[in-house]
Design a protein around this motif. Structure first.
Motif, mmCIF file in Angstrom:
data_model
loop_
_atom_site.group_PDB
_atom_site.id
_atom_site.type_symbol
_atom_site.label_atom_id
_atom_site.label_comp_id
_atom_site.label_asym_id
_atom_site.label_seq_id
_atom_site.Cartn_x
_atom_site.Cartn_y
_atom_site.Cartn_z
ATOM 1 N N LYS A 163 36.153 41.566 36.546
ATOM 2 C CA LYS A 163 35.478 40.213 36.727
ATOM 3 C C LYS A 163 36.273 39.104 36.843
ATOM 4 O O LYS A 163 37.419 38.876 36.538
ATOM 5 C CB LYS A 163 34.412 40.029 35.427
ATOM 6 C CG LYS A 163 33.309 41.240 35.279
ATOM 7 C CD LYS A 163 32.484 40.981 34.250
ATOM 8 C CE LYS A 163 31.456 41.965 33.777
ATOM 9 N NZ LYS A 163 30.635 41.868 32.626
ATOM 10 N N LYS A 164 35.694 38.175 37.616
ATOM 11 C CA LYS A 164 36.310 36.932 37.664
ATOM 12 C C LYS A 164 36.439 36.136 36.585
ATOM 13 O O LYS A 164 35.646 36.069 35.591
ATOM 14 C CB LYS A 164 35.662 36.139 38.801
ATOM 15 C CG LYS A 164 35.952 36.567 40.253
ATOM 16 C CD LYS A 164 35.004 35.468 41.103
ATOM 17 C CE LYS A 164 35.222 36.274 42.612
ATOM 18 N NZ LYS A 164 34.429 35.256 43.635
ATOM 19 N N SER A 219 39.403 39.256 34.357
ATOM 20 C CA SER A 219 39.198 40.004 33.090
ATOM 21 C C SER A 219 38.936 41.567 33.562
ATOM 22 O O SER A 219 37.945 41.777 34.389
ATOM 23 C CB SER A 219 37.843 39.425 32.519
ATOM 24 O OG SER A 219 37.662 40.118 31.255
ATOM 25 N N VAL A 246 36.453 43.426 42.237
ATOM 26 C CA VAL A 246 36.248 42.291 41.340
ATOM 27 C C VAL A 246 34.679 41.668 41.452
ATOM 28 O O VAL A 246 34.415 41.404 42.734
ATOM 29 C CB VAL A 246 37.279 41.194 41.464
ATOM 30 C CG1 VAL A 246 37.004 40.061 40.786
ATOM 31 C CG2 VAL A 246 38.644 41.744 41.224
ATOM 32 N N SER A 247 33.848 41.608 40.441
ATOM 33 C CA SER A 247 32.726 41.209 40.726
ATOM 34 C C SER A 247 32.573 39.568 40.031
ATOM 35 O O SER A 247 33.246 39.024 39.600
ATOM 36 C CB SER A 247 31.653 42.085 39.882
ATOM 37 O OG SER A 247 31.791 41.930 38.678
#
Length: 211
Positions: free
Chosen positions: A111-112, A130, A210-211
């Protein structure tokens, strides 16, 4: 005696007083022939009886044939009784041939994240992501920031910068079922697209969007 005629005994009166000149029966002359009855009446009578009998016979035959055809028509027109429908049975559920989905040996979720500058970071031009690593295998796996790489939206790969982010992922060994969360940081400002984890640097890589 004059004026009296002798009347023969046993002769009918009609014959006793016959016109003059006609011979009297009983005096040697045969009686006149009786007129013969004509057979035409008998023929006509029998013909009428035959026609009447023929008409009656046709009527009887017509009644028999009409009754038979009527019964047949009635039988054909009568709808057959509907056979009792079998109770609807629910379709049997067949066991699924597909095997349950097997989890990956290592699960990676990215994740960003906001870059948190550490005391050893040089400048502010860094990008952090992250990452959560979960060990689904039956053997322990090793986690190290150097086992990660970040690929940006331009296709450029960025190796992890050690110690640049305060929340950097730890170097640990994960037992089966364990997980660890930490930051992976690349040098420069870019938009992260994917993160790749490789166990032991030479193992099989696991990539996550990456969401």
């Amino acid at each position: 005696m004059t004026g009296f005629a002798l009347v023969p005994v046993g002769v009918p009166l009609s014959q006793q007083f016959s016109p003059p000149g006609q011979p009297q029966p009983g005096y040697g002359y045969p009686p006149p022939p009786q007129p013969k009855k004509s057979n035409a009446g008998k023929i006509v009578g029998f013909s009428c009886l035959g026609i009447v009998g023929f008409v009656v016979l046709i009527g009887v035959l017509g009644a028999l044939l009409g009754g038979g055809s009527g019964d047949k028509t009635a039988k054909e027109s009568t709808p057959a009784a509907a056979a009792p429908s079998a109770p609807a049975t629910a379709p049997e559920s067949k066991p699924s041939s597909a095997a349950p989905e097997k989890k990956a040996a290592v699960d990676v979720v990215a994740k960003k994240a906001e870059f948190k500058k550490s005391i050893i970071a040089q400048g502010d031009e860094y990008t952090s992501v992250s990452v959560t690593i979960t060990n689904n295998s039956s053997k322990p796996i090793n986690v190290n920031p150097l086992y990660f790489a970040i690929t940006d939206t331009n296709g450029t790969k960025h190796m992890a910068e050690l110690g640049a982010d305060e929340d950097q992922i730890a170097t640990v060994e994960l037992a089966p079922g364990e997980n660890v969360i930490g930051a992976i940081t690349g040098k420069g400002a870019f938009t992260a697209k994917t993160v790749t984890y490789t166990d032991g640097l030479i193992g099989k890589g696991v990539r996550a969007d990456v969401s």
